[in-house]
Motif scaffolding. Structure first.
Motif, PDB file in Angstrom:
ATOM      1  N   ILE A   9       0.841  -1.204   0.000  1.00 51.27           N
ATOM      2  CA  ILE A   9       0.000   0.000   0.000  1.00 51.27           C
ATOM      3  C   ILE A   9       0.874   1.252   0.000  1.00 51.27           C
ATOM      4  CG2 ILE A   9      -1.622   1.343   1.411  1.00 51.27           C
ATOM      5  CD1 ILE A   9      -2.896  -1.424   2.155  1.00 51.27           C
ATOM      6  N   GLU A  10       1.928   1.231   0.807  1.00 47.34           N
ATOM      7  CA  GLU A  10       2.866   2.361   0.863  1.00 47.34           C
ATOM      8  C   GLU A  10       3.482   2.631  -0.509  1.00 47.34           C
ATOM      9  OE1 GLU A  10       7.375   2.786   2.539  1.00 47.34           O
ATOM     10  OE2 GLU A  10       5.899   1.993   3.958  1.00 47.34           O
ATOM     11  N   LEU A  11       3.748   1.564  -1.267  1.00 47.84           N
ATOM     12  CA  LEU A  11       4.331   1.688  -2.608  1.00 47.84           C
ATOM     13  C   LEU A  11       3.288   2.060  -3.666  1.00 47.84           C
ATOM     14  CD1 LEU A  11       6.709  -1.414  -2.561  1.00 47.84           C
ATOM     15  CD2 LEU A  11       7.398   1.001  -2.476  1.00 47.84           C
ATOM     16  N   GLY A  12       2.007   2.080  -3.263  1.00 44.92           N
ATOM     17  CA  GLY A  12       0.945   2.422  -4.205  1.00 44.92           C
ATOM     18  C   GLY A  12       0.387   1.235  -4.961  1.00 44.92           C
ATOM     19  N   TYR A  13       0.622   0.034  -4.439  1.00 38.84           N
ATOM     20  CA  TYR A  13       0.161  -1.189  -5.089  1.00 38.84           C
ATOM     21  C   TYR A  13      -0.611  -2.059  -4.107  1.00 38.84           C
ATOM     22  CZ  TYR A  13       3.308  -0.094  -8.935  1.00 38.84           C
ATOM     23  OH  TYR A  13       3.922   0.505  -9.994  1.00 38.84           O
ATOM     24  N   PRO A  14      -1.843  -1.673  -3.756  1.00 38.76           N
ATOM     25  CA  PRO A  14      -2.614  -2.546  -2.869  1.00 38.76           C
ATOM     26  C   PRO A  14      -2.837  -3.902  -3.528  1.00 38.76           C
ATOM     27  CG  PRO A  14      -4.008  -0.826  -3.789  1.00 38.76           C
ATOM     28  CD  PRO A  14      -2.593  -0.509  -4.197  1.00 38.76           C
TER      29      PRO A  14
END
Length: 153
Positions: A9-14
């Motif tokens: 999620i932090e990387l933008g990939y849930p």
């Protein structure tokens, strides 16, 4: 939520839902402490964001992004099998297939999209052996397909 899912999620990939198989197979199989995923296409919400051959219809940079999506979908299949991505002790092997025109030879650079992603997500645990193979066609005219073997506790 697991640490790995929080990192995604932090990387933008849930983590997405597991992609529905497009033929007669299951998303992953466990034997011992290894999980083998089936080939994962770069589905986003059930659709391929682009199709065609790398070097003609799809740029190498776009294909690298597609490899990252394949890796994300492989993690979804892995989670379905083992229940929690924090159980992963090693991404053992990555096998990437790239649909290419005959003159395109930067296949390893495309599959780096997946390899670099596993490093971002898992750190050293994401370091893996790898094969990157150019092929004339992939299912549904996908530009990239990826499978992984992961060790877990």
């Amino acid at each position: 939520m697991s640490k790995i899912e929080a990192k995604l999620i932090e990387l933008g990939y849930p983590l997405p839902a597991v992609a529905k198989p497009v033929a007669a197979y299951v998303p992953s199989v466990i034997t011992g402490n290894l999980c083998f995923t089936s080939g994962q296409l770069p589905f986003v919400d059930g659709a391929l964001p682009m199709t065609g051959k790398v070097g003609k219809d799809v740029s190498a940079e776009d294909a690298k992004d597609l490899a990252r999506l394949c890796a994300l979908n492989a993690l979804a299949a892995l989670k379905l099998a083992i229940g929690d991505l924090d159980r992963v002790t090693r991404i053992v092997k990555v096998v990437g297939f790239v649909s290419v025109v005959p003159e395109f030879t930067a296949i390893p650079a495309v599959i780096n999209g997946a390899s670099e992603f596993f490093g971002e997500v898992f750190g050293d645990v994401g370091s893996h052996a790898r094969s990157a193979v150019g092929v004339p066609a992939l299912p549904l005219d996908s530009a990239v397909e990826l499978e992984i073997i992961a060790e877990f506790k």
